[in-house]
Write a protein that holds these residues in place. Structure first.
Motif, short mmCIF file in Angstrom:
data_model
loop_
_atom_site.label_atom_id
_atom_site.label_comp_id
_atom_site.label_asym_id
_atom_site.label_seq_id
_atom_site.Cartn_x
_atom_site.Cartn_y
_atom_site.Cartn_z
N GLU A 149 0.85 -1.20 0.00
CA GLU A 149 0.00 0.00 0.00
C GLU A 149 0.89 1.25 0.00
O GLU A 149 1.52 1.59 1.00
N GLN A 150 0.96 1.97 -1.15
CA GLN A 150 1.86 3.10 -1.33
C GLN A 150 1.07 4.42 -1.26
O GLN A 150 -0.16 4.45 -1.36
N ILE A 151 1.84 5.50 -1.12
CA ILE A 151 1.25 6.84 -1.13
C ILE A 151 1.08 7.28 -2.58
O ILE A 151 2.08 7.36 -3.33
N PRO A 152 -0.14 7.53 -3.03
CA PRO A 152 -0.34 7.92 -4.45
C PRO A 152 0.30 9.28 -4.74
O PRO A 152 0.56 10.10 -3.86
N GLU A 153 0.51 9.50 -6.01
CA GLU A 153 1.10 10.76 -6.46
C GLU A 153 0.12 11.90 -6.15
O GLU A 153 -1.09 11.78 -6.37
N GLY A 154 0.67 13.02 -5.64
CA GLY A 154 -0.15 14.17 -5.30
C GLY A 154 -0.63 14.17 -3.86
O GLY A 154 -1.26 15.14 -3.43
N GLN A 155 -0.38 13.06 -3.12
CA GLN A 155 -0.84 12.98 -1.73
C GLN A 155 0.34 12.88 -0.76
O GLN A 155 0.24 12.33 0.33
N GLY A 156 1.49 13.44 -1.18
CA GLY A 156 2.68 13.36 -0.35
C GLY A 156 2.59 14.16 0.93
O GLY A 156 3.28 13.88 1.91
N MET A 157 1.74 15.21 0.92
CA MET A 157 1.60 16.03 2.12
C MET A 157 1.07 15.22 3.31
O MET A 157 1.23 15.64 4.46
N GLN A 158 0.49 14.04 3.03
CA GLN A 158 0.00 13.18 4.13
C GLN A 158 1.16 12.75 5.01
O GLN A 158 1.02 12.60 6.22
N LEU A 159 2.35 12.57 4.40
CA LEU A 159 3.54 12.18 5.16
C LEU A 159 3.97 13.30 6.10
O LEU A 159 4.44 13.06 7.22
N ILE A 160 3.81 14.59 5.64
CA ILE A 160 4.16 15.73 6.48
C ILE A 160 3.14 15.87 7.60
O ILE A 160 3.49 16.10 8.77
N ALA A 161 1.86 15.67 7.23
CA ALA A 161 0.80 15.80 8.24
C ALA A 161 0.92 14.72 9.31
O ALA A 161 0.60 14.97 10.48
N ASP A 162 1.36 13.51 8.92
CA ASP A 162 1.51 12.40 9.88
C ASP A 162 2.85 12.43 10.59
O ASP A 162 3.20 11.47 11.30
N SER A 163 3.63 13.52 10.36
CA SER A 163 4.95 13.70 11.00
C SER A 163 5.93 12.61 10.62
O SER A 163 6.86 12.32 11.37
N VAL A 164 5.73 12.00 9.46
CA VAL A 164 6.75 11.05 8.98
C VAL A 164 7.99 11.83 8.55
O VAL A 164 9.13 11.42 8.81
N TYR A 165 7.76 12.94 7.87
CA TYR A 165 8.84 13.84 7.48
C TYR A 165 8.47 15.26 7.93
O TYR A 165 7.29 15.55 8.22
N ALA A 166 9.49 16.16 7.96
CA ALA A 166 9.27 17.59 8.31
C ALA A 166 10.07 18.47 7.34
O ALA A 166 11.13 18.05 6.84
N PHE A 167 9.54 19.68 7.04
CA PHE A 167 10.25 20.60 6.14
C PHE A 167 11.48 21.16 6.86
O PHE A 167 11.44 21.45 8.07
N PRO A 168 12.57 21.39 6.13
CA PRO A 168 13.73 22.07 6.72
C PRO A 168 13.43 23.57 6.92
O PRO A 168 12.45 24.11 6.40
N GLU A 169 14.30 24.24 7.66
CA GLU A 169 14.10 25.64 8.00
C GLU A 169 14.02 26.50 6.75
O GLU A 169 13.23 27.45 6.67
N GLU A 170 14.87 26.17 5.78
CA GLU A 170 14.95 27.02 4.60
C GLU A 170 13.68 26.95 3.75
O GLU A 170 13.50 27.77 2.85
#
Length: 658
Positions: A149-170
């Motif tokens: 079960e993969q993350i479909p294209e265009g729904q990558g922000m779900q990973l940011i919302a679920d705190s899997v990844y975080a944006f860098p300061e820049e």
């Protein structure tokens, strides 16, 4: 003492007429009464704990008496044990897994050594290969692509919302953008640039996240295969050790069992010799004047005694009595006694003429007697009829008449020593039914003709090297009734016929069970008239009349009496074609139940199942069009009441002595 005047013959005749051997006679006691007597003694002396024996020696004597009455006689016991000694079958046995001192047997691998070797196998395997080195088939990689079960294209922000990844300061963009930023072209362009970089960052992380999921799926496959390979190596080692230990223990156990049986044989021989020695019988001889002489019959000891034969004139003749074993005596006339021809004289009103035979009568007539031959012939026949008549029957129905005739016969040869058996049998079965109605026709519902001949030579114990010829066909033509709609015959005499030639081993534990295993079997199917019967319906190629095929055949025959009046017999035959053993096989299973109502009337139930992959049946679609052919299970059931007669007798031969 005795002269040629010849009175000695008179003495002998009188002795034969009046002297007796006084043997102890067994009291005549009915079997039921004897059993009741035994139960009475058992209930008071042995089984019931509420009753106690007053004198222990009396209880021991009663126990010994019960054993003497219930057990076999010592002579029969000795004979049976001697027969066992001659057959060399052994007395006791032990399974290899029951060897108590297995750890001391050379070559046996104990459990602790096995566990140590398993640890060595694990370490060697782990050193030689890593899980990631396991080859991954393309199909598994495709499964990882499709099943994970993969993350479909265009729904990558779900990973940011679920705190899997975080944006860098820049790449930080405030949630609320100040007006000063929106009014400044430079700051607005910077905001646009960061937003573009954020989208690239999210897509990159989405792809990386999906790749990690697929990589994890592949790693789990590699780990599973890695563990599976290790388990296989360990299991193969344990199987080898198990087989080794079994063979080692079997060889050791066979030697021990042979030694134990040799020791038992030696002990039994000594006890048998002693039992035979102490087994004695005392008999008494009494002459005409009541004078008694006793002699003890015993094996290994010759004893002599003398008895004087007397007649009414007190004339005497000395006879020497000698025992030869514990069951036999030998009688001898004393040396010095001579006989001579004499002339009959009337003495004491005794007519010697009555003793003189008339040799002129029945002269030349020999004595006849019957000899039993190794042949046993017999058979049975039955006829069953079923009739129904209806006239003006409101509930409906049709009149009918049905009949079934079954004839069976056998001629079996069995040599006296049981080393050779030749069994021959034939069966004819025919049944017809005539339904009521003007357009009804006579229809066949059963038709069978079978011949079987099996020859066996004793192999070992209850197994025989055997060869069998089996021939099976029908007598009359068979149709798919009504004939007016289906005029073509489905079968006829020798169309088809099935012949089996079998060579194998036949197991006969008793007269009611037979199991023939024939790894060398040839099956022949033959259609005599291919113009009348379609041979392709029985697996024969078009343009041919027969085919042969090799295979493995198994025949099981079993019969038993369920009750005094109900018997059951089953015949199971299976043929496996060597050319295609997993798809082509034949099955023929016949079950017969018989209940005797009286001596000449019985009730029979037959269940018959046949599966032959060479016999094809058409397949039709919903519109009635033929779309193919396939083999099917054939089922037949009969339930009849009829007349029966049975024959079973030994073949005797009369011999006459001239």
């Amino acid at each position: 003492m005795f002269s040629g005047k010849g009175k000695i013959l008179l003495f002998i005749l009188i002795f034969i007429s009046f002297s007796k051997l006084l043997f102890a006679q067994q009291p005549e006691i009915e079997t039921d009464q004897l059993r009741q007597n035994i139960e009475v003694l058992r209930s008071y002396f042995i089984e019931n704990n509420n009753w106690h024996v007053v004198k222990k020696e009396v209880g021991d004597d009663v126990d010994a008496l019960l054993h003497y009455v219930e057990d076999e006689r010592i002579g029969e016991i000795i004979k049976n044990l001697n027969d066992t000694n001659r057959t060399n079958d052994g007395y006791v046995m032990r399974l290899p897994e029951n060897v108590e001192d297995s750890l001391s047997v050379p070559g046996f691998v104990p459990y602790a050594d096995q566990q140590m070797e398993v640890r060595i196998i694990e370490s060697q395997y782990q050193a030689s290969m890593k899980p990631e080195e396991i080859n991954v088939p393309p199909s598994v990689r495709q499964q990882a692509e499709n099943l994970v079960e993969q993350i479909p294209e265009g729904q990558g922000m779900q990973l940011i919302a679920d705190s899997v990844y975080a944006f860098p300061e820049e790449l930080y963009i405030p949630e609320v953008i100040p007006d000063s930023v929106l009014n400044s072209p430079e700051m607005f362009n910077e905001l646009v640039r960061r937003d573009s970089l954020r989208r690239e960052f999210v897509e990159e992380k989405r792809i990386s996240y999906n790749d990690s999921l697929k990589t994890e799926y592949i790693k789990s496959y590699q780990a599973e295969k890695y563990d599976e390979n290790l388990r296989y190596r360990i299991r193969r080692y344990k199987d080898e050790v198990k087989l080794n230990n079994y063979n080692v223990l079997k060889e050791y156990n066979d030697q021990v069992v042979a030694q134990v049986n040799d020791s038992i044989k030696a002990v039994l021989d000594a006890l048998i010799q002693y039992a035979d020695y102490i087994d004695t019988t005392q008999i008494s001889f009494v002459n005409l004047y009541g004078e008694r002489e006793d002699i003890l019959l015993q094996n290994g000891h010759e004893r002599y005694s003398r008895i004087w034969l007397k007649n009414q004139q007190n004339d005497s003749l000395a006879v020497m009595v000698k025992n030869t074993d514990n069951r036999t005596v030998q009688m001898l006339i004393d040396d010095g006694v001579t006989f001579s021809r004499f002339k009959e004289k009337q003495t004491k009103d005794f007519d010697f003429g009555s003793l003189k035979p008339d040799f002129n009568k029945f002269k030349g007539v020999g004595k006849s007697y019957e000899l039993e031959t190794p042949w046993n012939i017999g058979g049975d026949g039955s006829i069953g009829l079923t009739q129904t008549y209806l006239d003006n029957w409101k509930k409906g129905g049709k009149s009918s008449l049905a009949s079934l005739m079954v004839l069976k016969g056998f001629a079996n040869y069995s040599r006296k020593d049981g080393k050779i058996k030749w069994e021959n049998s034939a069966e004819f079965r025919n049944g017809w039914i005539k339904p009521g109605g003007e357009d009804s026709e006579l229809q066949k519902n059963d038709d069978k003709f079978e011949l079987t001949s099996r020859y066996g030579i004793s192999a070992f114990k209850k197994w025989y090297y055997s060869a069998e010829l089996n021939f099976n066909t029908q007598i009359f033509r068979g149709y798919n009734y009504p004939k007016a709609d289906n005029p073509d015959a489905l079968s006829a005499f020798m169309a088809p016929s099935t012949t089996y030639l079998k060579v194998g081993l036949d197991y006969k534990p008793n007269k009611n069970v037979s199991l023939l295993l024939s790894p060398l079997t040839m099956k022949n199917v033959y259609v005599r008239d291919t113009a009348l019967v379609d041979q392709t319906s029985f697996g024969i190629d078009s343009g041919r009349k027969a085919f042969w095929e090799p295979g493995l055949n198994a025949d099981l025959t079993y019969k038993t009496n369920l009750t005094e009046d109900i018997s059951y017999e089953t015949k199971y035959k299976m043929f496996i074609n060597y050319k295609d053993p997993f798809k082509k096989f034949d099955l023929n299973w016949e079950n017969n139940f018989k209940m005797a109502l009286n001596s000449y009337i019985d009730l029979k139930l037959m269940l018959h199942f046949i599966y032959d992959d060479d016999v094809m049946f058409p397949i039709y679609d919903s519109e009635g069009s033929k779309i193919g052919e396939e083999a099917k299970l054939q089922v037949k059931e009969f339930f009849t009441i009829g007349f029966s007669y049975k024959i079973n007798r030994k073949v005797m031969r009369t011999h006459r002595i001239r």
